[in-house]
Design a protein around this motif. Structure first.
Motif, PDB file in Angstrom:
ATOM      1  N   THR A 245     -46.644  39.856  47.495  1.00  0.00           N
ATOM      2  CA  THR A 245     -45.238  40.277  47.529  1.00  0.00           C
ATOM      3  C   THR A 245     -44.413  39.585  46.458  1.00  0.00           C
ATOM      4  O   THR A 245     -43.201  39.426  46.608  1.00  0.00           O
ATOM      5  CB  THR A 245     -44.618  39.987  48.907  1.00  0.00           C
ATOM      6  OG1 THR A 245     -44.747  38.578  49.193  1.00  0.00           O
ATOM      7  CG2 THR A 245     -45.305  40.794  49.987  1.00  0.00           C
ATOM      8  N   ARG A 246     -45.059  39.196  45.362  1.00  0.00           N
ATOM      9  CA  ARG A 246     -44.337  38.500  44.286  1.00  0.00           C
ATOM     10  C   ARG A 246     -44.660  39.149  42.943  1.00  0.00           C
ATOM     11  O   ARG A 246     -45.827  39.285  42.576  1.00  0.00           O
ATOM     12  CB  ARG A 246     -44.725  37.023  44.273  1.00  0.00           C
ATOM     13  CG  ARG A 246     -43.907  36.120  43.359  1.00  0.00           C
ATOM     14  CD  ARG A 246     -42.456  36.019  43.765  1.00  0.00           C
ATOM     15  NE  ARG A 246     -42.282  35.527  45.120  1.00  0.00           N
ATOM     16  CZ  ARG A 246     -42.082  34.248  45.443  1.00  0.00           C
ATOM     17  NH1 ARG A 246     -42.084  33.327  44.509  1.00  0.00           N
ATOM     18  NH2 ARG A 246     -41.869  33.899  46.700  1.00  0.00           N
ATOM     19  N   LEU A 247     -43.624  39.564  42.223  1.00  0.00           N
ATOM     20  CA  LEU A 247     -43.743  40.068  40.860  1.00  0.00           C
ATOM     21  C   LEU A 247     -43.139  39.024  39.934  1.00  0.00           C
ATOM     22  O   LEU A 247     -41.939  38.747  40.000  1.00  0.00           O
ATOM     23  CB  LEU A 247     -43.011  41.403  40.706  1.00  0.00           C
ATOM     24  CG  LEU A 247     -43.019  42.035  39.311  1.00  0.00           C
ATOM     25  CD1 LEU A 247     -44.433  42.454  38.906  1.00  0.00           C
ATOM     26  CD2 LEU A 247     -42.072  43.236  39.253  1.00  0.00           C
ATOM     27  N   VAL A 248     -43.967  38.420  39.094  1.00  0.00           N
ATOM     28  CA  VAL A 248     -43.532  37.305  38.253  1.00  0.00           C
ATOM     29  C   VAL A 248     -43.325  37.761  36.809  1.00  0.00           C
ATOM     30  O   VAL A 248     -44.212  38.367  36.213  1.00  0.00           O
ATOM     31  CB  VAL A 248     -44.557  36.157  38.290  1.00  0.00           C
ATOM     32  CG1 VAL A 248     -44.111  35.009  37.388  1.00  0.00           C
ATOM     33  CG2 VAL A 248     -44.753  35.658  39.721  1.00  0.00           C
ATOM     34  N   TYR A 249     -42.144  37.464  36.289  1.00  0.00           N
ATOM     35  CA  TYR A 249     -41.806  37.704  34.883  1.00  0.00           C
ATOM     36  C   TYR A 249     -42.309  36.488  34.109  1.00  0.00           C
ATOM     37  O   TYR A 249     -41.595  35.531  33.886  1.00  0.00           O
ATOM     38  CB  TYR A 249     -40.291  37.864  34.777  1.00  0.00           C
ATOM     39  CG  TYR A 249     -39.717  38.125  33.402  1.00  0.00           C
ATOM     40  CD1 TYR A 249     -40.220  39.090  32.555  1.00  0.00           C
ATOM     41  CD2 TYR A 249     -38.592  37.398  32.971  1.00  0.00           C
ATOM     42  CE1 TYR A 249     -39.659  39.342  31.318  1.00  0.00           C
ATOM     43  CE2 TYR A 249     -38.007  37.636  31.736  1.00  0.00           C
ATOM     44  CZ  TYR A 249     -38.543  38.601  30.912  1.00  0.00           C
ATOM     45  OH  TYR A 249     -37.959  38.837  29.679  1.00  0.00           O
ATOM     46  N   LEU A 250     -43.574  36.521  33.707  1.00  0.00           N
ATOM     47  CA  LEU A 250     -44.258  35.316  33.259  1.00  0.00           C
ATOM     48  C   LEU A 250     -44.000  34.939  31.811  1.00  0.00           C
ATOM     49  O   LEU A 250     -43.854  33.759  31.487  1.00  0.00           O
ATOM     50  CB  LEU A 250     -45.768  35.477  33.477  1.00  0.00           C
ATOM     51  CG  LEU A 250     -46.609  34.247  33.158  1.00  0.00           C
ATOM     52  CD1 LEU A 250     -46.378  33.145  34.194  1.00  0.00           C
ATOM     53  CD2 LEU A 250     -48.094  34.610  33.098  1.00  0.00           C
ATOM     54  N   PHE A 251     -43.951  35.935  30.926  1.00  0.00           N
ATOM     55  CA  PHE A 251     -43.939  35.622  29.497  1.00  0.00           C
ATOM     56  C   PHE A 251     -43.282  36.777  28.763  1.00  0.00           C
ATOM     57  O   PHE A 251     -43.511  37.941  29.095  1.00  0.00           O
ATOM     58  CB  PHE A 251     -45.385  35.435  29.012  1.00  0.00           C
ATOM     59  CG  PHE A 251     -45.529  34.917  27.616  1.00  0.00           C
ATOM     60  CD1 PHE A 251     -45.411  33.562  27.344  1.00  0.00           C
ATOM     61  CD2 PHE A 251     -45.806  35.783  26.574  1.00  0.00           C
ATOM     62  CE1 PHE A 251     -45.564  33.082  26.051  1.00  0.00           C
ATOM     63  CE2 PHE A 251     -45.970  35.317  25.285  1.00  0.00           C
ATOM     64  CZ  PHE A 251     -45.833  33.956  25.017  1.00  0.00           C
ATOM     65  N   ALA A 252     -42.454  36.464  27.765  1.00  0.00           N
ATOM     66  CA  ALA A 252     -41.756  37.524  27.030  1.00  0.00           C
ATOM     67  C   ALA A 252     -41.337  37.022  25.661  1.00  0.00           C
ATOM     68  O   ALA A 252     -41.240  35.809  25.417  1.00  0.00           O
ATOM     69  CB  ALA A 252     -40.529  37.997  27.814  1.00  0.00           C
ATOM     70  N   ALA A 253     -41.079  37.965  24.774  1.00  0.00           N
ATOM     71  CA  ALA A 253     -40.580  37.648  23.433  1.00  0.00           C
ATOM     72  C   ALA A 253     -39.828  38.848  22.891  1.00  0.00           C
ATOM     73  O   ALA A 253     -40.100  39.993  23.279  1.00  0.00           O
ATOM     74  CB  ALA A 253     -41.730  37.278  22.492  1.00  0.00           C
ATOM     75  N   ALA A 254     -38.885  38.580  22.001  1.00  0.00           N
ATOM     76  CA  ALA A 254     -38.109  39.653  21.370  1.00  0.00           C
ATOM     77  C   ALA A 254     -37.697  39.219  19.974  1.00  0.00           C
ATOM     78  O   ALA A 254     -37.394  38.051  19.739  1.00  0.00           O
ATOM     79  CB  ALA A 254     -36.868  39.993  22.203  1.00  0.00           C
ATOM     80  N   SER A 255     -37.695  40.161  19.044  1.00  0.00           N
ATOM     81  CA  SER A 255     -37.202  39.893  17.695  1.00  0.00           C
ATOM     82  C   SER A 255     -35.679  39.937  17.714  1.00  0.00           C
ATOM     83  O   SER A 255     -35.058  40.361  18.699  1.00  0.00           O
ATOM     84  CB  SER A 255     -37.745  40.935  16.720  1.00  0.00           C
ATOM     85  OG  SER A 255     -37.200  42.221  17.034  1.00  0.00           O
TER      86      SER A 255
END
Length: 323
Positions: A245-255
Protein backbone atom coordinates in the motif's frame (compact mmCIF):
# COMPACT_ATOMS: atom_id res chain seq x y z
CA UNK A 1 9.30 -14.95 22.21
CA UNK A 2 13.08 -15.28 21.69
CA UNK A 3 14.80 -12.16 20.40
CA UNK A 4 18.23 -12.50 18.85
CA UNK A 5 20.88 -10.40 17.14
CA UNK A 6 21.73 -12.31 13.97
CA UNK A 7 24.52 -11.83 11.46
CA UNK A 8 23.73 -11.89 7.75
CA UNK A 9 24.92 -15.49 7.36
CA UNK A 10 22.43 -16.58 10.03
CA UNK A 11 19.37 -14.91 8.49
CA UNK A 12 16.61 -16.92 6.85
CA UNK A 13 15.79 -14.60 3.93
CA UNK A 14 12.60 -16.46 3.05
CA UNK A 15 11.29 -15.96 6.60
CA UNK A 16 12.56 -12.38 6.43
CA UNK A 17 10.55 -11.49 3.33
CA UNK A 18 7.45 -13.24 4.65
CA UNK A 19 7.67 -11.05 7.75
CA UNK A 20 8.20 -7.84 5.75
CA UNK A 21 5.35 -8.70 3.36
CA UNK A 22 2.91 -9.34 6.20
CA UNK A 23 4.02 -6.67 8.67
CA UNK A 24 1.80 -3.90 9.97
CA UNK A 25 4.43 -1.43 8.78
CA UNK A 26 4.73 -1.07 5.00
CA UNK A 27 8.47 -0.66 4.36
CA UNK A 28 9.63 -1.49 0.82
CA UNK A 29 13.25 -0.71 1.73
CA UNK A 30 13.35 -3.70 4.12
CA UNK A 31 12.81 -6.34 1.42
CA UNK A 32 15.81 -8.63 1.19
CA UNK A 33 16.42 -7.87 -2.51
CA UNK A 34 16.40 -4.14 -1.75
CA UNK A 35 18.92 -4.47 1.07
CA UNK A 36 21.08 -6.78 -1.04
CA UNK A 37 21.21 -4.10 -3.75
CA UNK A 38 21.92 -1.15 -1.45
CA UNK A 39 23.82 -2.65 1.49
CA UNK A 40 24.92 -6.10 0.38
CA UNK A 41 24.92 -7.56 3.88
CA UNK A 42 23.14 -6.66 7.08
CA UNK A 43 22.69 -7.84 10.64
CA UNK A 44 19.30 -7.75 12.36
CA UNK A 45 17.54 -8.04 15.67
CA UNK A 46 14.90 -10.71 15.04
CA UNK A 47 11.99 -11.93 17.12
CA UNK A 48 11.50 -15.61 16.29
CA UNK A 49 8.25 -17.53 16.67
CA UNK A 50 7.71 -21.05 17.98
CA UNK A 51 7.95 -22.55 14.48
CA UNK A 52 11.04 -20.56 13.46
CA UNK A 53 9.04 -17.88 11.68
CA UNK A 54 10.14 -14.25 11.93
CA UNK A 55 7.58 -12.25 13.88
CA UNK A 56 9.50 -8.98 13.71
CA UNK A 57 12.81 -7.67 12.42
CA UNK A 58 15.04 -4.64 12.94
CA UNK A 59 17.47 -4.39 9.96
CA UNK A 60 21.00 -3.24 10.77
CA UNK A 61 23.11 -2.67 7.62
CA UNK A 62 26.76 -2.83 8.65
CA UNK A 63 30.18 -1.69 7.53
CA UNK A 64 33.54 -2.71 8.96
CA UNK A 65 35.67 0.14 10.24
CA UNK A 66 39.02 0.23 12.10
CA UNK A 67 37.11 0.87 15.35
CA UNK A 68 34.68 -1.99 14.75
CA UNK A 69 31.35 -2.73 13.07
CA UNK A 70 29.21 0.30 12.21
CA UNK A 71 25.47 0.40 11.51
CA UNK A 72 24.53 2.88 8.77
CA UNK A 73 21.60 3.90 6.56
CA UNK A 74 22.24 2.64 3.02
CA UNK A 75 21.71 4.93 0.02
CA UNK A 76 18.25 4.93 -1.60
CA UNK A 77 16.85 3.54 1.65
CA UNK A 78 14.89 6.21 3.46
CA UNK A 79 13.42 4.16 6.31
CA UNK A 80 14.00 0.86 8.09
CA UNK A 81 13.28 0.49 11.82
CA UNK A 82 11.04 -2.02 13.58
CA UNK A 83 8.93 -4.16 11.24
CA UNK A 84 6.54 -6.90 12.29
CA UNK A 85 3.12 -7.97 13.49
CA UNK A 86 2.14 -7.58 17.13
CA UNK A 87 1.81 -10.98 18.80
CA UNK A 88 0.37 -11.89 22.22
CA UNK A 89 3.19 -11.64 24.72
CA UNK A 90 5.54 -9.94 22.24
CA UNK A 91 7.59 -7.03 23.50
CA UNK A 92 8.85 -6.03 20.06
CA UNK A 93 6.33 -3.23 19.36
CA UNK A 94 7.55 -1.44 22.47
CA UNK A 95 11.25 -1.54 21.70
CA UNK A 96 11.39 1.80 19.97
CA UNK A 97 9.30 3.52 22.64
CA UNK A 98 11.80 2.83 25.40
CA UNK A 99 14.82 3.00 23.06
CA UNK A 100 16.71 0.53 25.27
CA UNK A 101 17.24 -2.13 22.58
CA UNK A 102 18.85 0.45 20.28
CA UNK A 103 21.08 1.59 23.14
CA UNK A 104 22.03 -1.99 23.97
CA UNK A 105 23.43 -2.35 20.47
CA UNK A 106 26.30 -0.14 21.62
CA UNK A 107 27.67 -3.35 23.11
CA UNK A 108 27.98 -4.84 19.60
CA UNK A 109 28.69 -1.84 17.37
CA UNK A 110 31.08 1.08 17.58
CA UNK A 111 28.72 3.46 15.79
CA UNK A 112 25.06 3.44 14.73
CA UNK A 113 22.82 5.59 12.57
CA UNK A 114 19.39 4.32 11.54
CA UNK A 115 16.22 5.95 10.25
CA UNK A 116 13.07 4.34 11.63
CA UNK A 117 9.92 3.96 9.58
CA UNK A 118 7.09 6.45 10.02
CA UNK A 119 4.85 3.78 11.60
CA UNK A 120 7.28 3.41 14.52
CA UNK A 121 6.34 6.86 15.78
CA UNK A 122 8.70 9.22 17.54
CA UNK A 123 10.53 7.49 20.40
CA UNK A 124 10.27 8.67 23.98
CA UNK A 125 13.31 8.96 26.18
CA UNK A 126 13.62 7.35 29.57
CA UNK A 127 16.05 8.22 32.31
CA UNK A 128 18.49 5.39 31.75
CA UNK A 129 22.13 4.95 30.83
CA UNK A 130 21.38 4.56 27.12
CA UNK A 131 20.04 8.11 26.89
CA UNK A 132 23.60 9.30 27.48
CA UNK A 133 24.78 7.91 24.15
CA UNK A 134 21.63 8.07 22.00
CA UNK A 135 20.81 11.01 19.77
CA UNK A 136 17.35 11.44 18.28
CA UNK A 137 16.51 13.53 15.21
CA UNK A 138 13.02 14.26 13.88
CA UNK A 139 12.81 13.96 10.10
CA UNK A 140 9.95 14.67 7.66
CA UNK A 141 8.52 13.03 4.56
CA UNK A 142 5.27 13.86 2.72
CA UNK A 143 2.34 11.53 2.13
CA UNK A 144 -0.68 11.80 -0.16
CA UNK A 145 -3.47 9.19 0.27
CA UNK A 146 -4.55 7.93 -3.16
CA UNK A 147 -7.86 6.40 -2.07
CA UNK A 148 -9.92 9.38 -3.39
CA UNK A 149 -10.79 9.73 -7.07
CA UNK A 150 -8.46 11.63 -9.39
CA UNK A 151 -11.04 14.42 -9.65
CA UNK A 152 -10.90 14.89 -5.88
CA UNK A 153 -7.11 14.69 -5.75
CA UNK A 154 -6.72 17.11 -8.66
CA UNK A 155 -9.00 19.59 -6.88
CA UNK A 156 -6.57 19.48 -3.95
CA UNK A 157 -3.64 20.70 -6.05
CA UNK A 158 -2.46 24.28 -5.70
CA UNK A 159 -4.25 26.60 -8.14
CA UNK A 160 -1.02 27.25 -10.04
CA UNK A 161 -0.48 23.51 -10.56
CA UNK A 162 -3.97 23.09 -11.96
CA UNK A 163 -3.37 26.05 -14.29
CA UNK A 164 -0.08 24.59 -15.57
CA UNK A 165 -1.70 21.25 -16.26
CA UNK A 166 -4.52 22.96 -18.15
CA UNK A 167 -2.11 25.06 -20.20
CA UNK A 168 -0.15 21.96 -21.21
CA UNK A 169 -3.33 20.06 -22.12
CA UNK A 170 -4.48 22.93 -24.35
CA UNK A 171 -1.11 23.38 -26.10
CA UNK A 172 -0.77 22.63 -29.79
CA UNK A 173 1.87 20.00 -28.93
CA UNK A 174 1.28 19.06 -25.29
CA UNK A 175 4.03 17.29 -23.39
CA UNK A 176 3.20 13.65 -22.79
CA UNK A 177 4.24 11.24 -20.04
CA UNK A 178 5.34 7.82 -21.27
CA UNK A 179 6.54 4.67 -19.52
CA UNK A 180 9.93 3.15 -20.25
CA UNK A 181 12.02 0.21 -19.07
CA UNK A 182 15.37 1.91 -19.72
CA UNK A 183 16.69 3.83 -16.71
CA UNK A 184 19.97 4.96 -18.30
CA UNK A 185 18.62 8.24 -19.77
CA UNK A 186 17.26 9.20 -16.34
CA UNK A 187 20.56 8.39 -14.63
CA UNK A 188 22.48 10.37 -17.25
CA UNK A 189 20.15 13.36 -16.82
CA UNK A 190 20.60 13.19 -13.04
CA UNK A 191 24.40 13.11 -13.41
CA UNK A 192 24.25 16.14 -15.68
CA UNK A 193 21.97 18.16 -13.36
CA UNK A 194 21.82 17.14 -9.70
CA UNK A 195 24.74 14.72 -9.71
CA UNK A 196 27.60 17.01 -8.64
CA UNK A 197 25.62 18.54 -5.76
CA UNK A 198 24.21 15.17 -4.64
CA UNK A 199 27.69 13.77 -4.14
CA UNK A 200 26.92 10.42 -5.76
CA UNK A 201 29.85 8.40 -6.99
CA UNK A 202 30.26 5.34 -9.21
CA UNK A 203 29.36 2.99 -6.37
CA UNK A 204 26.06 4.79 -5.79
CA UNK A 205 25.04 4.59 -9.44
CA UNK A 206 26.02 0.91 -9.53
CA UNK A 207 23.83 0.29 -6.48
CA UNK A 208 20.95 2.20 -8.07
CA UNK A 209 21.23 0.22 -11.30
CA UNK A 210 21.19 -3.01 -9.32
CA UNK A 211 18.21 -1.78 -7.31
CA UNK A 212 16.25 -0.84 -10.43
CA UNK A 213 17.00 -4.17 -12.11
CA UNK A 214 15.89 -6.10 -9.01
CA UNK A 215 12.79 -3.94 -8.66
CA UNK A 216 11.85 -4.57 -12.27
CA UNK A 217 12.35 -8.30 -11.76
CA UNK A 218 9.95 -8.13 -8.79
CA UNK A 219 7.53 -5.99 -10.84
CA UNK A 220 7.61 -3.12 -8.35
CA UNK A 221 9.35 -0.45 -10.44
CA UNK A 222 7.79 2.06 -12.84
CA UNK A 223 9.89 4.48 -14.89
CA UNK A 224 8.19 7.52 -16.41
CA UNK A 225 9.64 10.22 -18.64
CA UNK A 226 8.70 13.39 -20.50
CA UNK A 227 10.44 14.17 -23.78
CA UNK A 228 10.34 17.17 -26.09
CA UNK A 229 7.71 16.39 -28.77
CA UNK A 230 9.96 17.55 -31.62
CA UNK A 231 13.53 16.82 -30.61
CA UNK A 232 12.98 13.82 -28.34
CA UNK A 233 15.18 15.45 -25.71
CA UNK A 234 14.58 14.02 -22.22
CA UNK A 235 13.09 16.83 -20.15
CA UNK A 236 12.39 14.88 -16.95
CA UNK A 237 12.18 11.34 -15.62
CA UNK A 238 11.04 9.68 -12.43
CA UNK A 239 11.30 6.29 -10.77
CA UNK A 240 8.41 4.99 -8.65
CA UNK A 241 8.29 1.86 -6.50
CA UNK A 242 4.97 0.18 -5.65
CA UNK A 243 5.00 -2.14 -2.64
CA UNK A 244 1.78 -3.25 -1.01
CA UNK A 245 0.00 0.00 0.00
CA UNK A 246 2.95 2.33 -0.57
CA UNK A 247 3.92 4.12 -3.79
CA UNK A 248 7.37 5.67 -3.37
CA UNK A 249 8.66 8.58 -5.46
CA UNK A 250 12.21 7.27 -5.23
CA UNK A 251 14.33 9.07 -7.79
CA UNK A 252 13.87 11.87 -10.33
CA UNK A 253 15.69 14.41 -12.47
CA UNK A 254 14.79 17.29 -14.77
CA UNK A 255 16.68 19.60 -17.10
CA UNK A 256 16.29 23.37 -16.86
CA UNK A 257 14.09 23.26 -19.94
CA UNK A 258 12.05 20.51 -18.31
CA UNK A 259 11.54 22.55 -15.16
CA UNK A 260 10.37 25.55 -17.17
CA UNK A 261 7.91 23.30 -19.01
CA UNK A 262 6.60 21.85 -15.71
CA UNK A 263 7.71 18.35 -16.67
CA UNK A 264 8.22 17.21 -13.02
CA UNK A 265 4.64 18.27 -12.29
CA UNK A 266 3.41 16.22 -15.25
CA UNK A 267 5.27 13.12 -14.04
CA UNK A 268 3.78 13.21 -10.56
CA UNK A 269 0.33 14.07 -11.87
CA UNK A 270 0.50 11.06 -14.20
CA UNK A 271 1.44 8.73 -11.33
CA UNK A 272 -1.36 10.15 -9.18
CA UNK A 273 -3.87 9.80 -12.02
CA UNK A 274 -2.79 6.20 -12.66
CA UNK A 275 -3.19 5.10 -9.03
CA UNK A 276 -6.04 7.35 -7.86
CA UNK A 277 -8.96 5.50 -6.35
CA UNK A 278 -6.82 2.65 -4.97
CA UNK A 279 -8.06 1.84 -1.44
CA UNK A 280 -5.40 2.32 1.20
CA UNK A 281 -2.63 3.31 -1.21
CA UNK A 282 -0.35 6.18 -0.11
CA UNK A 283 2.08 8.15 -2.26
CA UNK A 284 5.27 8.75 -0.29
CA UNK A 285 7.15 11.67 -1.81
CA UNK A 286 10.23 10.51 0.13
CA UNK A 287 11.45 13.93 1.14
CA UNK A 288 10.57 17.24 2.66
CA UNK A 289 13.56 18.31 4.75
CA UNK A 290 14.41 21.04 2.20
CA UNK A 291 11.78 23.84 2.34
CA UNK A 292 11.51 24.37 -1.43
CA UNK A 293 11.01 20.65 -2.03
CA UNK A 294 8.52 20.45 0.83
CA UNK A 295 6.46 23.22 -0.81
CA UNK A 296 6.53 21.36 -4.13
CA UNK A 297 5.10 18.25 -2.47
CA UNK A 298 2.59 20.17 -0.34
CA UNK A 299 1.20 21.79 -3.50
CA UNK A 300 -0.12 18.36 -4.50
CA UNK A 301 -2.12 18.25 -1.29
CA UNK A 302 0.42 16.06 0.51
CA UNK A 303 0.84 16.37 4.28
CA UNK A 304 4.05 16.15 6.35
CA UNK A 305 4.67 12.89 8.21
CA UNK A 306 7.43 12.63 10.83
CA UNK A 307 9.81 9.77 11.39
CA UNK A 308 12.84 9.38 13.62
CA UNK A 309 16.56 8.92 13.12
CA UNK A 310 18.54 7.39 15.98
CA UNK A 311 22.29 7.38 16.38
CA UNK A 312 25.06 6.75 18.83
CA UNK A 313 28.84 6.89 18.62
CA UNK A 314 31.18 4.92 20.86
CA UNK A 315 34.83 5.97 20.65
CA UNK A 316 37.38 3.16 20.43
CA UNK A 317 38.99 2.35 23.77
CA UNK A 318 42.24 4.17 22.91
CA UNK A 319 40.29 7.42 22.33
CA UNK A 320 38.03 7.24 25.39
CA UNK A 321 40.17 9.86 27.15
CA UNK A 322 39.07 12.49 24.64
CA UNK A 323 36.35 14.92 25.81
Amino acid sequence: MPRRLLRYSELDLSAWDTCVNQAEQVVPYAQSWWLQATAGRWDAVVEIGMKGEYLAVLPLPVKRRPWGREVYQPPFTQQLGAIGVAQPGSVFPYWLNVMSPIGKLAESYGKLYTQLNDSNGLPQRLANSYDEILTYERRITYHLPLTPSYTTLHAGYAADYRRRLRVNAEAAQPLAVTATSNAEPLLTLFQQTKGPAAGLGRTHYAQLRQLIAAGQQHKQVTLLEVRHPETGELLAGALFVLFRTRLVYLFAAASEAGKKASAPLLLLDAAIQQHAGTPGLVLDFEGGMIPSIARFFANFGAAPVPYAALSFTQRPWYLQWLR
